[in-house]
Design an enzyme around this catalytic site. Structure first.
Site, PDB file in Angstrom:
ATOM      1  N   THR A  47       0.833  -1.212   0.000  1.00 25.03           N
ATOM      2  CA  THR A  47       0.000   0.000   0.000  1.00 25.03           C
ATOM      3  C   THR A  47       0.860   1.252   0.000  1.00 25.03           C
ATOM      4  O   THR A  47       0.472   2.289  -0.542  1.00 25.03           O
ATOM      5  CB  THR A  47      -0.923  -0.022   1.238  1.00 25.03           C
ATOM      6  OG1 THR A  47      -1.843  -1.088   1.075  1.00 25.03           O
ATOM      7  CG2 THR A  47      -1.684   1.263   1.409  1.00 25.03           C
ATOM      8  N   THR A  83       1.635  -4.155   4.353  1.00 26.96           N
ATOM      9  CA  THR A  83       1.437  -4.454   5.776  1.00 26.96           C
ATOM     10  C   THR A  83       0.936  -5.884   6.018  1.00 26.96           C
ATOM     11  O   THR A  83       1.111  -6.423   7.105  1.00 26.96           O
ATOM     12  CB  THR A  83       0.409  -3.488   6.409  1.00 26.96           C
ATOM     13  OG1 THR A  83      -0.837  -3.621   5.713  1.00 26.96           O
ATOM     14  CG2 THR A  83       0.877  -2.054   6.373  1.00 26.96           C
ATOM     15  N   ASP A  84       0.277  -6.461   4.987  1.00 27.97           N
ATOM     16  CA  ASP A  84      -0.458  -7.706   5.253  1.00 27.97           C
ATOM     17  C   ASP A  84       0.435  -8.871   5.670  1.00 27.97           C
ATOM     18  O   ASP A  84       0.046  -9.672   6.528  1.00 27.97           O
ATOM     19  CB  ASP A  84      -1.297  -8.090   4.028  1.00 27.97           C
ATOM     20  CG  ASP A  84      -2.529  -7.204   3.895  1.00 27.97           C
ATOM     21  OD1 ASP A  84      -2.892  -6.548   4.888  1.00 27.97           O
ATOM     22  OD2 ASP A  84      -3.123  -7.166   2.804  1.00 27.97           O
ATOM     23  N   GLU A 135       0.130 -34.450  28.049  1.00 29.72           N
ATOM     24  CA  GLU A 135      -0.920 -35.198  27.324  1.00 29.72           C
ATOM     25  C   GLU A 135      -0.981 -34.852  25.830  1.00 29.72           C
ATOM     26  O   GLU A 135      -1.644 -35.527  25.067  1.00 29.72           O
ATOM     27  CB  GLU A 135      -2.292 -35.006  27.981  1.00 29.72           C
ATOM     28  CG  GLU A 135      -2.835 -33.602  28.005  1.00 29.72           C
ATOM     29  CD  GLU A 135      -2.424 -32.837  29.266  1.00 29.72           C
ATOM     30  OE1 GLU A 135      -1.344 -33.147  29.838  1.00 29.72           O
ATOM     31  OE2 GLU A 135      -3.147 -31.913  29.670  1.00 29.72           O
ATOM     32  N   LYS A 143       0.333  -7.670  12.704  1.00 24.55           N
ATOM     33  CA  LYS A 143      -0.689  -6.709  12.281  1.00 24.55           C
ATOM     34  C   LYS A 143      -1.949  -7.036  13.069  1.00 24.55           C
ATOM     35  O   LYS A 143      -2.427  -8.175  13.053  1.00 24.55           O
ATOM     36  CB  LYS A 143      -0.945  -6.820  10.779  1.00 24.55           C
ATOM     37  CG  LYS A 143      -1.901  -5.754  10.262  1.00 24.55           C
ATOM     38  CD  LYS A 143      -1.992  -5.739   8.746  1.00 24.55           C
ATOM     39  CE  LYS A 143      -2.961  -4.656   8.287  1.00 24.55           C
ATOM     40  NZ  LYS A 143      -3.122  -4.612   6.827  1.00 24.55           N
ATOM     41  N   SER A 170       1.277  -7.409  -0.813  1.00 25.28           N
ATOM     42  CA  SER A 170       1.939  -8.441  -0.003  1.00 25.28           C
ATOM     43  C   SER A 170       1.031  -9.600   0.375  1.00 25.28           C
ATOM     44  O   SER A 170       1.513 -10.604   0.892  1.00 25.28           O
ATOM     45  CB  SER A 170       2.620  -7.836   1.226  1.00 25.28           C
ATOM     46  OG  SER A 170       1.730  -7.668   2.293  1.00 25.28           O
ATOM     47  N   TYR A 190      -7.961   1.228  -3.402  1.00 25.57           N
ATOM     48  CA  TYR A 190      -6.766   1.547  -4.189  1.00 25.57           C
ATOM     49  C   TYR A 190      -6.146   0.267  -4.740  1.00 25.57           C
ATOM     50  O   TYR A 190      -6.517  -0.843  -4.361  1.00 25.57           O
ATOM     51  CB  TYR A 190      -5.745   2.259  -3.304  1.00 25.57           C
ATOM     52  CG  TYR A 190      -5.325   1.432  -2.116  1.00 25.57           C
ATOM     53  CD1 TYR A 190      -4.302   0.504  -2.225  1.00 25.57           C
ATOM     54  CD2 TYR A 190      -5.993   1.544  -0.895  1.00 25.57           C
ATOM     55  CE1 TYR A 190      -3.947  -0.288  -1.143  1.00 25.57           C
ATOM     56  CE2 TYR A 190      -5.639   0.750   0.185  1.00 25.57           C
ATOM     57  CZ  TYR A 190      -4.625  -0.163   0.055  1.00 25.57           C
ATOM     58  OH  TYR A 190      -4.284  -0.961   1.108  1.00 25.57           O
TER      59      TYR A 190
HETATM   60  C1  SIN Z   1      -0.256  -5.167   1.115  1.00 19.40           C
HETATM   61  O1  SIN Z   1      -0.002  -5.794   2.131  1.00 19.40           O
HETATM   62  O2  SIN Z   1       0.510  -5.133   0.122  1.00 19.40           O
HETATM   63  C2  SIN Z   1      -1.545  -4.423   0.995  1.00 19.40           C
HETATM   64  C3  SIN Z   1      -1.994  -3.866   2.289  1.00 19.40           C
HETATM   65  C4  SIN Z   1      -1.064  -2.866   2.892  1.00 19.40           C
HETATM   66  O3  SIN Z   1       0.081  -2.695   2.529  1.00 19.40           O
HETATM   67  O4  SIN Z   1      -1.548  -2.208   3.853  1.00 19.40           O
END
Ligand code: SIN
Length: 323
Positions: free
Chosen positions: A18, A101-102, A294, A172, A68, A32
């Site tokens: 992103t 971020t993902d 166990e 995250k 990502s 986006y």
């Molecule tokens: C991604 O992970 O490429 C899309 C989402 C983000 O970066 O927040």
């Protein structure tokens, strides 16, 4: 002030996300397309960048341009190779990686597991696209550079929203908020405040096996490791299908203390009898699975299911330990 330093370069590797995203409407923070803007252009947009760099030179490389959620072994193999190459240069102080971020927490943990310790590798990201009215990427990039230039930085860290997280702890935890990450019970390593890093804990501590990343095989041969979750009504159907498909490892994201339904347990034990390696983690975002006699299935030793998956995949590769 010009910093006196013998290592003069910071290598910036772009992988997409992103932070490099664009939307048709500037006010649209969710509709986006990620991974549109080159990494050099992202930094070119930052006013006063030169003043921030204290004499360091930036070197850019676009390693990939992906959202990502589509991160994969091919990009990881290239990323580790390009990062290791940069770190090996005597005139390189550190590496900054822009990432979505993902799955940034998985990439950070993977890199930490296969790169030589020492010089800092700082991953950063953004929750809003570069085209947003008020994008968070530029400040995150500046903060990442501050960490990359800091004398106390070392190893792989993630910087987002002014917080420095260890690769092993970062998760995250929010789908929308700019401060989308947490280091859970461990807490962050520190904060970036007006280009200064306030460390509260040492970034150097490593407790996990470290593999020789230069020995990684071709990505198409990496062992397949999948995650199965215990949930109300869970059965062994998914496990049996995955074993049939040839998985080499399974991470069970158990409930609570890594507990698994009876039918999931039976299917996993059958998978183990067929040579599949199985590790138990927990769906709980905090704490870690406490081993109990166990349970015969090994525990993931504090790793979240997604990081336990990376650890198991690396362990199954039979890489030599880092020297
Ligand atoms: C991604 O992970 O490429 C899309 C989402 C983000 O970066 O927040």
């Amino acid at each position: 002030m010009v910093h006196t330093h013998s290592l003069q370069k910071i290598v910036i590797l772009g992988t997409g996300g992103t932070i490099a995203g664009r939307s048709a409407l500037r006010s649209d923070n969710i509709g986006y397309v990620a991974a549109q803007v080159g990494v050099e252009a992202l930094l070119a947009d930052i006013p006063d960048l030169a003043a921030h760099l204290m004499g360091y030179e930036l070197v850019f490389e676009q390693v990939a341009q992906v959202d990502s959620k589509d991160m994969n072994e091919t990009v990881w193999a290239r990323l580790v190779q390009r990062t290791a190459h940069a770190l090996a240069q005597p005139d390189v102080q550190s590496v900054v990686i822009t990432h979505g971020t993902d799955t940034i927490e998985e990439t950070a943990f993977f890199l930490q597991s296969v790169l030589p310790p020492g010089k800092p590798v700082v991953l950063t990201c953004a929750m809003r696209p570069a085209s947003a009215l008020s994008p968070d990427g530029p400040q995150n990039l500046l903060d990442a550079l501050s960490v990359a230039m800091d004398a106390k930085a070392s190893g792989v860290v993630v910087v987002c929203a002014g917080v420095v997280h260890a690769a092993e702890q970062v998760q995250k935890i929010h789908p929308y908020r700019l401060d989308a990450f947490s280091s859970g019970e461990a807490g962050p390593l520190g904060w970036v405040e007006e280009a200064r890093v306030r460390w509260i804990s040492s970034p150097a501590a490593r407790t996990r096996p470290l593999w020789d990343g230069s020995a990684l095989p071709a990505p198409s041969t990496w062992p397949q490791v999948e995650i199965v979750m215990n949930h109300a009504g869970s059965t062994g159907v998914v496990v049996r299908a995955l074993v049939q498909a040839g998985v080499r490892g399974l991470v069970a994201a158990g409930t609570g203390n890594g507990t698994l339904s009876q039918s999931l347990t039976e299917a996993l034990q059958q998978a183990m009898a067929n040579g599949v390696q199985v590790v138990r983690s927990t769906r709980c975002p905090l704490g870690q699975v406490i081993p109990a006699p166990e349970f015969t299935i090994a525990v993931a030793q504090g790793l979240s299911p997604v990081k336990a998956r990376v650890a198991l995949q690396l362990a199954l590769m039979g890489l030599p330990p880092a020297s």
